[in-house]
Design a protein around this motif. Structure first.
Motif, PDB file in Angstrom:
ATOM      1  N   GLN A  23      30.278  37.350  29.938  1.00 49.29           N
ATOM      2  CA  GLN A  23      31.106  36.751  29.189  1.00 49.29           C
ATOM      3  C   GLN A  23      30.148  35.460  28.360  1.00 49.29           C
ATOM      4  N   LEU A  24      29.498  35.080  28.544  1.00 47.15           N
ATOM      5  CA  LEU A  24      27.830  33.479  28.811  1.00 47.15           C
ATOM      6  C   LEU A  24      28.134  34.569  26.425  1.00 47.15           C
ATOM      7  N   GLN A  25      27.657  35.474  27.104  1.00 50.47           N
ATOM      8  CA  GLN A  25      26.637  36.596  25.761  1.00 50.47           C
ATOM      9  C   GLN A  25      27.520  36.742  24.887  1.00 50.47           C
ATOM     10  N   LEU A  26      29.395  37.261  25.324  1.00 52.88           N
ATOM     11  CA  LEU A  26      30.086  37.616  24.357  1.00 52.88           C
ATOM     12  C   LEU A  26      30.650  36.281  23.520  1.00 52.88           C
ATOM     13  N   LEU A  27      30.683  35.179  24.501  1.00 56.54           N
ATOM     14  CA  LEU A  27      30.756  34.173  23.487  1.00 56.54           C
ATOM     15  C   LEU A  27      29.733  33.057  22.400  1.00 56.54           C
ATOM     16  N   ILE A  28      28.858  33.735  23.390  1.00 55.33           N
ATOM     17  CA  ILE A  28      28.201  33.603  22.304  1.00 55.33           C
ATOM     18  C   ILE A  28      27.590  34.038  21.008  1.00 55.33           C
ATOM     19  N   GLN A  29      27.801  35.647  21.311  1.00 58.20           N
ATOM     20  CA  GLN A  29      27.951  36.256  20.411  1.00 58.20           C
ATOM     21  C   GLN A  29      28.904  36.045  19.457  1.00 58.20           C
ATOM     22  N   LEU A  30      30.394  35.900  19.572  1.00 59.62           N
ATOM     23  CA  LEU A  30      31.594  34.829  18.609  1.00 59.62           C
ATOM     24  C   LEU A  30      30.842  34.232  18.247  1.00 59.62           C
ATOM     25  N   LEU A  31      30.364  32.959  18.281  1.00 64.64           N
ATOM     26  CA  LEU A  31      30.333  31.652  18.050  1.00 64.64           C
ATOM     27  C   LEU A  31      29.019  32.119  16.784  1.00 64.64           C
ATOM     28  N   ASP A  32      27.888  33.680  17.061  1.00 64.33           N
ATOM     29  CA  ASP A  32      26.940  33.809  15.931  1.00 64.33           C
ATOM     30  C   ASP A  32      27.988  34.457  15.069  1.00 64.33           C
ATOM     31  N   ARG A  33      29.771  34.411  15.128  1.00 63.63           N
ATOM     32  CA  ARG A  33      29.737  35.109  13.517  1.00 63.63           C
ATOM     33  C   ARG A  33      30.342  33.864  12.463  1.00 63.63           C
ATOM     34  N   GLU A  34      29.966  32.448  13.175  1.00 60.53           N
ATOM     35  CA  GLU A  34      30.654  31.205  12.317  1.00 60.53           C
ATOM     36  C   GLU A  34      29.282  29.937  12.327  1.00 60.53           C
ATOM     37  N   LEU A  35      28.739  29.936  10.747  1.00 58.96           N
ATOM     38  CA  LEU A  35      28.198  28.524  11.137  1.00 58.96           C
ATOM     39  C   LEU A  35      28.313  27.348  11.745  1.00 58.96           C
ATOM     40  N   ARG A  36      29.391  27.596  11.553  1.00 64.57           N
ATOM     41  CA  ARG A  36      29.738  25.938  12.049  1.00 64.57           C
ATOM     42  C   ARG A  36      31.193  25.876  13.476  1.00 64.57           C
ATOM     43  N   SER A  37      31.092  26.726  14.034  1.00 63.09           N
ATOM     44  CA  SER A  37      31.797  26.771  15.338  1.00 63.09           C
ATOM     45  C   SER A  37      30.292  26.274  16.476  1.00 63.09           C
ATOM     46  N   SER A  38      30.642  25.424  17.307  1.00 62.12           N
ATOM     47  CA  SER A  38      30.378  25.568  18.291  1.00 62.12           C
ATOM     48  C   SER A  38      31.730  24.551  19.403  1.00 62.12           C
ATOM     49  N   LEU A  39      31.119  24.816  20.936  1.00 59.87           N
ATOM     50  CA  LEU A  39      31.854  24.267  22.134  1.00 59.87           C
ATOM     51  C   LEU A  39      31.066  24.143  22.654  1.00 59.87           C
ATOM     52  N   PRO A  40      31.988  22.896  23.389  1.00 62.31           N
ATOM     53  CA  PRO A  40      31.077  22.290  24.315  1.00 62.31           C
ATOM     54  C   PRO A  40      31.049  22.443  25.927  1.00 62.31           C
ATOM     55  N   ILE A  41      29.757  22.642  26.323  1.00 63.50           N
ATOM     56  CA  ILE A  41      28.938  23.311  27.577  1.00 63.50           C
ATOM     57  C   ILE A  41      28.647  22.736  28.478  1.00 63.50           C
ATOM     58  N   THR A  42      28.615  22.825  29.473  1.00 65.40           N
ATOM     59  CA  THR A  42      27.995  22.312  30.333  1.00 65.40           C
ATOM     60  C   THR A  42      26.914  23.635  31.875  1.00 65.40           C
ATOM     61  N   LEU A  43      25.888  23.726  31.393  1.00 67.99           N
ATOM     62  CA  LEU A  43      25.715  24.965  32.227  1.00 67.99           C
ATOM     63  C   LEU A  43      24.385  24.662  33.438  1.00 67.99           C
ATOM     64  N   THR A  44      24.279  25.291  34.163  1.00 69.32           N
ATOM     65  CA  THR A  44      23.394  24.595  35.374  1.00 69.32           C
ATOM     66  C   THR A  44      22.051  25.624  35.290  1.00 69.32           C
ATOM     67  N   LEU A  45      21.318  25.419  35.933  1.00 67.67           N
ATOM     68  CA  LEU A  45      19.808  26.111  35.421  1.00 67.67           C
ATOM     69  C   LEU A  45      18.710  25.904  36.842  1.00 67.67           C
ATOM     70  N   THR A  46      17.771  25.693  37.283  1.00 68.73           N
ATOM     71  CA  THR A  46      17.429  25.600  38.037  1.00 68.73           C
ATOM     72  C   THR A  46      16.557  24.287  38.086  1.00 68.73           C
ATOM     73  N   GLY A  47      16.561  23.616  37.528  1.00 75.98           N
ATOM     74  CA  GLY A  47      16.377  22.117  36.946  1.00 75.98           C
ATOM     75  C   GLY A  47      16.501  21.359  37.209  1.00 75.98           C
ATOM     76  N   GLY A  48      18.560  21.698  37.044  1.00 74.77           N
ATOM     77  CA  GLY A  48      19.982  20.764  37.183  1.00 74.77           C
ATOM     78  C   GLY A  48      20.259  21.051  36.005  1.00 74.77           C
ATOM     79  N   VAL A  49      20.829  19.904  35.270  1.00 78.81           N
ATOM     80  CA  VAL A  49      22.253  20.660  34.995  1.00 78.81           C
ATOM     81  C   VAL A  49      21.792  20.122  33.858  1.00 78.81           C
ATOM     82  N   LEU A  50      22.578  21.004  32.360  1.00 78.98           N
ATOM     83  CA  LEU A  50      22.358  20.492  31.442  1.00 78.98           C
ATOM     84  C   LEU A  50      23.778  20.388  30.284  1.00 78.98           C
TER      85      LEU A  50
END
Length: 142
Positions: A23-50
């Protein structure tokens, strides 16, 4: 009388890596269609939260090239062209595959990396491997 047959284990190496969230891959693929598109997001990584604004590859590349143009020195002109040079090399390597692959990288603008609640690091641009994201949510922490 016994015959012995020499058997060898399969010696072909197999590369494995964690599977990114579809689902995250498909969301990014959708954002790739429009240069000005962005969405606020929070990611969990091994080293912390981004958290930051997830953007498509082309938007990240444009921002990265803009930041590289601010570098001073004799090699500044070369480094400003680096993002396009990298993409050209990738296109040449993937020529003939015929299929569009899902994104393997995620790009954030205006990101903040929080380490275990003890400190944070602000980053104007961030690029990471999707397979290293263990969780995500739309929006930023309040």
């Amino acid at each position: 009388m016994s015959e012995s047959v020499e058997t060898r284990p399969e010696t072909t190496a197999v590369m494995t890596e964690p599977v990114p969230d579809l689902q995250l891959q498909l969301l990014i693929q959708l954002l790739d269609r429009e240069l000005r598109s962005s969405l606020p997001i929070t990611l969990t990584l091994t080293g912390g939260v981004l958290h930051g604004d997830v953007i498509g590859h082309e938007a990240w590349k444009a921002d990265w090239a803009r930041s590289l143009r601010q570098v001073e020195g004799e090699g500044a002109n070369l480094i400003a062209e680096f993002p396009e040079t990298v993409d050209q090399g990738i296109r040449e390597l993937s020529t003939g595959e015929g299929t569009t692959q899902l994104p393997r990288w995620i790009h954030l603008r205006d990101a903040t990396l929080v380490f275990g609640g003890t400190g944070s690091l602000r980053l104007p641009l961030w690029r990471g491997r999707l397979a290293d994201v263990s969780g995500w949510a739309l929006g930023r922490p309040q």
